[in-house]
Motif scaffolding. Structure first.
Motif, PDB file in Angstrom:
ATOM      1  N   ASN A   1       1.180  -1.527  -0.354  1.00 62.51           N
ATOM      2  CA  ASN A   1       0.624   0.172   0.089  1.00 62.51           C
ATOM      3  C   ASN A   1       1.334   1.453   0.015  1.00 62.51           C
ATOM      4  O   ASN A   1       0.569   2.172  -0.769  1.00 62.51           O
TER       5      ASN A   1
ATOM      6  N   ALA B   1       2.679   1.856  -3.684  1.00 60.27           N
ATOM      7  CA  ALA B   1       1.842   2.079  -4.662  1.00 60.27           C
ATOM      8  C   ALA B   1       1.420   3.495  -4.211  1.00 60.27           C
ATOM      9  O   ALA B   1       1.601   4.552  -5.069  1.00 60.27           O
ATOM     10  N   ARG B   2       0.723   4.479  -3.098  1.00 61.82           N
ATOM     11  CA  ARG B   2       0.837   5.323  -2.743  1.00 61.82           C
ATOM     12  C   ARG B   2       2.024   6.628  -2.528  1.00 61.82           C
ATOM     13  O   ARG B   2       2.032   7.571  -3.265  1.00 61.82           O
TER      14      ARG B   2
ATOM     15  N   ILE C   1      -2.626  12.103  -2.157  1.00 66.34           N
ATOM     16  CA  ILE C   1      -2.399  10.781  -1.848  1.00 66.34           C
ATOM     17  C   ILE C   1      -3.172  10.733  -0.215  1.00 66.34           C
ATOM     18  O   ILE C   1      -1.347  10.785   0.003  1.00 66.34           O
TER      19      ILE C   1
ATOM     20  N   CYS D   1      -3.335   4.094   0.249  1.00 67.42           N
ATOM     21  CA  CYS D   1      -3.736   3.127  -0.652  1.00 67.42           C
ATOM     22  C   CYS D   1      -4.116   1.787  -0.197  1.00 67.42           C
ATOM     23  O   CYS D   1      -4.062   0.894   0.788  1.00 67.42           O
TER      24      CYS D   1
ATOM     25  N   CYS E   1      -6.467  -1.182  -7.057  1.00 61.91           N
ATOM     26  CA  CYS E   1      -6.108  -0.344  -5.582  1.00 61.91           C
ATOM     27  C   CYS E   1      -6.860   0.429  -6.029  1.00 61.91           C
ATOM     28  O   CYS E   1      -7.071   1.300  -6.773  1.00 61.91           O
ATOM     29  N   ASN E   2      -7.587   0.985  -4.466  1.00 59.44           N
ATOM     30  CA  ASN E   2      -7.917   1.761  -4.458  1.00 59.44           C
ATOM     31  C   ASN E   2      -7.308   2.756  -3.335  1.00 59.44           C
ATOM     32  O   ASN E   2      -6.619   3.071  -2.750  1.00 59.44           O
ATOM     33  N   VAL E   3      -7.415   4.511  -4.298  1.00 55.93           N
ATOM     34  CA  VAL E   3      -5.761   5.514  -3.814  1.00 55.93           C
ATOM     35  C   VAL E   3      -7.517   6.746  -3.256  1.00 55.93           C
ATOM     36  O   VAL E   3      -8.939   6.808  -3.791  1.00 55.93           O
TER      37      VAL E   3
ATOM     38  N   LEU F   1      -6.454   1.715 -10.936  1.00 56.42           N
ATOM     39  CA  LEU F   1      -7.054   2.012 -10.336  1.00 56.42           C
ATOM     40  C   LEU F   1      -8.403   2.798 -10.048  1.00 56.42           C
ATOM     41  O   LEU F   1      -9.300   3.248 -10.794  1.00 56.42           O
TER      42      LEU F   1
END
Length: 115
Positions: free
Chosen positions: A11, A14-15, A36, A39, A48-50, A89
């Protein structure tokens, strides 16, 4: 989603990659003042939930800008991460900051009345 050290690391990776892409690679001015916040990468890394925050006046334009930049950000993620799959995304507005500000205003109003 249950988190262990491996999923927290994914996570955070990704962030960092998405935030870096917004800062250095995406030139859309609507995304210039976006943060951001977190994630959540699925277990199989297919999506991926952002979660992001932005100025309250620009929620709609930021959501539209993310829809337009989604493919470019995903491509940049695929290049920068050594994952087998580049996740789909999904961008979500993180309203926790708005809630915190609302609570602070109420508390400040109540403390002013008490004085």
């Amino acid at each position: 989603m249950k988190q262990n050290s491996s999923s927290r690391r994914l996570n955070e990776q990704a962030r960092v990659v998405i935030a870096s892409a917004l800062l250095f690679d995406i030139s859309d001015p609507r995304l210039s003042m976006v943060t951001i916040t977190s994630c959540e990468v699925s277990f199989d890394r297919s999506y991926c939930n952002v979660f992001y925050t932005a100025d309250a006046k620009s929620y709609d334009s930021v959501a539209a800008a993310f829809e337009g930049a989604k493919g470019r950000i995903r491509s940049l993620m695929a290049k920068r991460l050594s994952w087998r799959v580049a996740p789909e995304l999904r961008f979500h507005l993180d309203q926790s900051v708005d809630h915190a500000e609302r609570i602070e205003r109420v508390l400040r109003r109540e403390s002013e009345r008490a004085e």
